[in-house]
Design an enzyme around this catalytic site. Structure first.
Site, PDB file in Angstrom:
ATOM      1  N   GLN A 139      -6.492  69.735  27.433  1.00  0.00           N
ATOM      2  CA  GLN A 139      -6.887  70.126  26.060  1.00  0.00           C
ATOM      3  C   GLN A 139      -5.827  69.045  25.354  1.00  0.00           C
ATOM      4  O   GLN A 139      -5.319  67.933  24.719  1.00  0.00           O
ATOM      5  CB  GLN A 139      -7.305  71.515  25.214  1.00  0.00           C
ATOM      6  CG  GLN A 139      -7.248  70.834  23.600  1.00  0.00           C
ATOM      7  CD  GLN A 139      -7.684  72.034  23.643  1.00  0.00           C
ATOM      8  OE1 GLN A 139      -8.447  72.650  23.216  1.00  0.00           O
ATOM      9  NE2 GLN A 139      -6.857  72.721  23.235  1.00  0.00           N
ATOM     10  N   SER A 185      -5.407  84.856  24.803  1.00  0.00           N
ATOM     11  CA  SER A 185      -6.567  84.540  25.247  1.00  0.00           C
ATOM     12  C   SER A 185      -8.188  85.150  24.140  1.00  0.00           C
ATOM     13  O   SER A 185      -7.871  86.088  24.258  1.00  0.00           O
ATOM     14  CB  SER A 185      -7.187  84.051  25.881  1.00  0.00           C
ATOM     15  OG  SER A 185      -9.316  83.473  25.735  1.00  0.00           O
ATOM     16  N   MET A 226     -10.105  78.514  17.019  1.00  0.00           N
ATOM     17  CA  MET A 226     -11.332  79.149  17.167  1.00  0.00           C
ATOM     18  C   MET A 226     -11.224  80.321  16.038  1.00  0.00           C
ATOM     19  O   MET A 226     -12.566  81.011  16.248  1.00  0.00           O
ATOM     20  CB  MET A 226     -11.818  79.046  17.635  1.00  0.00           C
ATOM     21  CG  MET A 226     -12.244  77.472  18.483  1.00  0.00           C
ATOM     22  SD  MET A 226     -13.439  76.757  19.124  1.00  0.00           S
ATOM     23  CE  MET A 226     -13.128  77.478  21.097  1.00  0.00           C
ATOM     24  N   GLN A 245     -18.064  71.851  21.371  1.00  0.00           N
ATOM     25  CA  GLN A 245     -17.233  71.664  22.691  1.00  0.00           C
ATOM     26  C   GLN A 245     -18.206  72.846  23.487  1.00  0.00           C
ATOM     27  O   GLN A 245     -17.097  72.319  24.241  1.00  0.00           O
ATOM     28  CB  GLN A 245     -16.353  72.298  21.552  1.00  0.00           C
ATOM     29  CG  GLN A 245     -15.682  73.317  21.514  1.00  0.00           C
ATOM     30  CD  GLN A 245     -14.287  73.290  20.769  1.00  0.00           C
ATOM     31  OE1 GLN A 245     -13.715  72.429  19.826  1.00  0.00           O
ATOM     32  NE2 GLN A 245     -13.894  73.887  21.511  1.00  0.00           N
ATOM     33  N   GLY A 297      -0.659  84.078  21.030  1.00  0.00           N
ATOM     34  CA  GLY A 297      -0.781  82.967  21.112  1.00  0.00           C
ATOM     35  C   GLY A 297      -0.271  82.629  19.493  1.00  0.00           C
ATOM     36  O   GLY A 297       0.581  81.425  19.610  1.00  0.00           O
ATOM     37  N   HIS A 298      -1.962  82.024  19.114  1.00  0.00           N
ATOM     38  CA  HIS A 298      -1.863  81.980  17.991  1.00  0.00           C
ATOM     39  C   HIS A 298      -0.726  81.422  16.976  1.00  0.00           C
ATOM     40  O   HIS A 298      -0.089  81.366  15.596  1.00  0.00           O
ATOM     41  CB  HIS A 298      -2.791  82.128  16.998  1.00  0.00           C
ATOM     42  CG  HIS A 298      -4.297  81.753  18.171  1.00  0.00           C
ATOM     43  ND1 HIS A 298      -5.286  83.091  18.127  1.00  0.00           N
ATOM     44  CD2 HIS A 298      -5.245  81.222  18.139  1.00  0.00           C
ATOM     45  CE1 HIS A 298      -6.255  82.445  19.046  1.00  0.00           C
ATOM     46  NE2 HIS A 298      -5.950  80.724  18.735  1.00  0.00           N
ATOM     47  N   GLY A 349      -1.758  75.060  22.225  1.00  0.00           N
ATOM     48  CA  GLY A 349      -0.222  75.514  22.653  1.00  0.00           C
ATOM     49  C   GLY A 349      -0.715  74.412  24.463  1.00  0.00           C
ATOM     50  O   GLY A 349      -2.175  74.053  24.729  1.00  0.00           O
ATOM     51  N   LEU A 371      -7.447  85.614  16.396  1.00  0.00           N
ATOM     52  CA  LEU A 371      -5.850  85.054  15.801  1.00  0.00           C
ATOM     53  C   LEU A 371      -5.329  85.968  16.854  1.00  0.00           C
ATOM     54  O   LEU A 371      -5.881  87.552  16.951  1.00  0.00           O
ATOM     55  CB  LEU A 371      -5.457  84.851  14.875  1.00  0.00           C
ATOM     56  CG  LEU A 371      -6.866  83.870  13.968  1.00  0.00           C
ATOM     57  CD1 LEU A 371      -5.797  83.670  12.866  1.00  0.00           C
ATOM     58  CD2 LEU A 371      -6.597  82.311  14.482  1.00  0.00           C
ATOM     59  N   HIS A 372      -4.556  85.834  17.423  1.00  0.00           N
ATOM     60  CA  HIS A 372      -3.236  86.629  18.530  1.00  0.00           C
ATOM     61  C   HIS A 372      -2.286  86.032  18.462  1.00  0.00           C
ATOM     62  O   HIS A 372      -2.130  85.278  17.944  1.00  0.00           O
ATOM     63  CB  HIS A 372      -4.251  87.032  19.832  1.00  0.00           C
ATOM     64  CG  HIS A 372      -4.405  85.601  20.867  1.00  0.00           C
ATOM     65  ND1 HIS A 372      -3.308  84.579  20.927  1.00  0.00           N
ATOM     66  CD2 HIS A 372      -6.317  84.637  20.890  1.00  0.00           C
ATOM     67  CE1 HIS A 372      -3.953  83.570  21.498  1.00  0.00           C
ATOM     68  NE2 HIS A 372      -5.028  83.976  21.563  1.00  0.00           N
TER      69      HIS A 372
HETATM   70  P1  AMP Z   1      -8.119  78.094  20.574  1.00  0.00           P
HETATM   71  O1  AMP Z   1      -8.649  79.414  19.093  1.00  0.00           O
HETATM   72  O2  AMP Z   1      -8.464  79.392  21.449  1.00  0.00           O
HETATM   73  O3  AMP Z   1      -9.436  77.358  20.385  1.00  0.00           O
HETATM   74  O4  AMP Z   1      -6.940  78.005  20.356  1.00  0.00           O
HETATM   75  C1  AMP Z   1      -6.015  77.784  19.429  1.00  0.00           C
HETATM   76  C2  AMP Z   1      -4.748  77.440  20.011  1.00  0.00           C
HETATM   77  O5  AMP Z   1      -4.228  78.163  20.106  1.00  0.00           O
HETATM   78  C3  AMP Z   1      -4.976  75.835  21.191  1.00  0.00           C
HETATM   79  O6  AMP Z   1      -4.189  74.781  20.926  1.00  0.00           O
HETATM   80  C4  AMP Z   1      -4.520  76.846  21.846  1.00  0.00           C
HETATM   81  O7  AMP Z   1      -4.102  76.537  23.406  1.00  0.00           O
HETATM   82  C5  AMP Z   1      -3.514  77.446  21.850  1.00  0.00           C
HETATM   83  N1  AMP Z   1      -3.123  79.369  22.010  1.00  0.00           N
HETATM   84  C6  AMP Z   1      -4.414  79.740  22.448  1.00  0.00           C
HETATM   85  N2  AMP Z   1      -4.221  80.681  23.693  1.00  0.00           N
HETATM   86  C7  AMP Z   1      -2.827  80.384  23.630  1.00  0.00           C
HETATM   87  C8  AMP Z   1      -1.434  81.741  23.832  1.00  0.00           C
HETATM   88  N3  AMP Z   1      -1.546  82.732  25.197  1.00  0.00           N
HETATM   89  N4  AMP Z   1       0.046  81.062  24.142  1.00  0.00           N
HETATM   90  C9  AMP Z   1      -0.328  80.037  23.064  1.00  0.00           C
HETATM   91  N5  AMP Z   1      -0.872  78.614  22.744  1.00  0.00           N
HETATM   92  C10 AMP Z   1      -2.268  78.776  22.763  1.00  0.00           C
END
Ligand code: AMP
Length: 294
Positions: free
Chosen positions: A155, A187, A32, A63, A38-39, A149, A35-36
Site C-alpha cells: 500500500q 491489526s 479505518m 477498497q 500501530g496507529h 505503516g 485504533l491500536h
Molecule cells: P488501517 O486502519 O488498517 O487502514 O491502517 C491505517 C494505517 O496504520 C496504515 O498506514 C497502516 O499501514 C498502519 N498500520 C496498521 N497496523 C500497523 C502496525 N501494526 N504497525 C504500524 N502501522 C500500522
C-alpha cells in the site's frame, strides 16, 4: 484535550484554513479506525513532526473486495476518539460513506506495476480503492506530511508511486511495524481471532523472520527461502497460505536471485481472518535500512 470530531469535508476545510493561515504544518494519518498501538505510533510520529494532526477514520467501501469483510469491520468510533484525544490529535475526520461518495464514483486512481502482485493479485480492485480514497483525503486535507505503516508495505509503495507520478505536494512518511511481544503485527483484524487462532497467528511473522535470517545469512535463491518459510506454516492445518513472496523492496515485483534489498511478504488465512505481514531484508548481512530508502 479532546480531539474535535468533524464529519464533513466543508467543516474540515474551514478548520484547516485557519490552522494553515496561522502558519502551522498539518500531518494526516489515514486509518479505518479500531485504533491500536500501530496507529498510535503513526499518530505519535505525526504529533512530533507537525503542528496540527488530523486522523481520518473511514472504512472505505471501495477498497473491500468482499462485502462480509466490509460489514464486519469494527467501528468503535467513541473509543477511537478517546484514543486520539489521549495522543494529542487535533481533528478526527470521520465522514460517512455518503459524504465521501455522494454520487456513483466515476474517477479512480490506478497505479500499475506496484499493485500487480501480492495483495493486488488476490484482492481485485483493492489498491484502486485505496489509491482513490487516499488521493481524495490528500486533496481534502492538503497535509504537509502523511503517515503510513510499513505493515502495509505494498500500500505504501502504491501511495508513494501515486504521489510521485501525479505530483501530489505531500511528504510520505513510513512508520515501522508495531508488533505484539510474540511477533504478531498489530491489526484491527486480530480481534476476530479466537484464542486458538491467536496462538497460531505469530507463525506468519516467524516464517518471514526465518526467510530474513536465510537471506542475511547469504542465501540468494528465492525458491529455497520460500520453501523453508512455508515449512513453518504448513505445520498448522488451520493456516491457509494465500501467498508468500519475495519482491524488490521498491517495485514490489517478484525477484530472481537476490542481489539487493528485498521484502518478504505473506498473507495467510486462519479461519475467516486474513492476516498480512512483511519484512525488509538485505542480502549477506548488510543492514536493510542503510541499503533501502533512508
Ligand atoms: P488501517 O486502519 O488498517 O487502514 O491502517 C491505517 C494505517 O496504520 C496504515 O498506514 C497502516 O499501514 C498502519 N498500520 C496498521 N497496523 C500497523 C502496525 N501494526 N504497525 C504500524 N502501522 C500500522
Amino acid at each position: 484535550m479532546t480531539a474535535q470530531v468533524i464529519p464533513t469535508i466543508q467543516e474540515l476545510r474551514g478548520a484547516l484554513a485557519s490552522i494553515r493561515s496561522a502558519g502551522r504544518t498539518i500531518g494526516l494519518v489515514p486509518t479505518m479506525g479500531a485504533l491500536h498501538a500501530g496507529h498510535g505510533r503513526l499518530i505519535e510520529t505525526a504529533r512530533r513532526e507537525t503542528g496540527c494532526v488530523v486522523v481520518s477514520i473511514f472504512v472505505n467501501p471501495i477498497q473491500f473486495d468482499r462485502s462480509d469483510d466490509y460489514e464486519r469491520y469494527p467501528r468503535p468510533l467513541s473509543i477511537d476518539v478517546e484514543f486520539c484525544s489521549a495522543r494529542g490529535v487535533d481533528f478526527v475526520f470521520a465522514p460517512s460513506a455518503k459524504e465521501m461518495y455522494p454520487d456513483t464514483e466515476r474517477a479512480f486512481v490506478e497505479v500499475a506495476g506496484v499493485s500487480e502482485h501480492l495483495c493486488g493479485q488476490f484482492r481485485p480492485g483493492h489498491f484502486r480503492g485505496v489509491a482513490t480514497v487516499v488521493l481524495k483525503l490528500l486533496n481534502i486535507v492538503q497535509p504537509d506530511r502523511a503517515y503510513f505503516g510499513e505493515k502495509d508495505a505494498q500500500q505504501l509503495a502504491v501511495i508513494r508511486r501515486m504521489v510521485s507520478d501525479l505530483n501530489v505536494p505531500v511528504a510520505i512518511v513510513e512508520v515501522p511495524t508495531v508488533r505484539d511481544a510474540d511477533g504478531l503485527a498489530l491489526s484491527s483484524r486480530n480481534q476476530h481471532l479466537s484464542p486458538e487462532e491467536r496462538r497460531i497467528a505469530p507463525m506468519l511473522s516467524l516464517a518471514l523472520k526465518t526467510a530474513r535470517d536465510l537471506i542475511s545469512g547469504g542465501e540468494t535463491r528465492p525458491a529455497a527461502i520460500k520453501r523453508e518459510a512455508l515449512r513453518i506454516l504448513e505445520e498448522y492445518s488451520e493456516v491457509r497460505v494465500e501467498y508468500l513472496e519475495i519482491v524488490g523492496a521498491e517495485d514490489m515485483q517478484p525477484t530472481g536471485e537476490i542481489t539487493g534489498p528485498v521484502r518478504v511478504a505473506g498473507a495467510i488465512w486462519i479461519g475467516k481472518t486474513r492476516l498480512i505481514d512483511n519484512v525488509l531484508c538485505a542480502p549477506g548481512g548488510a543492514h536493510p535500512t542503510q541499503t533501502a530508502r533512508g
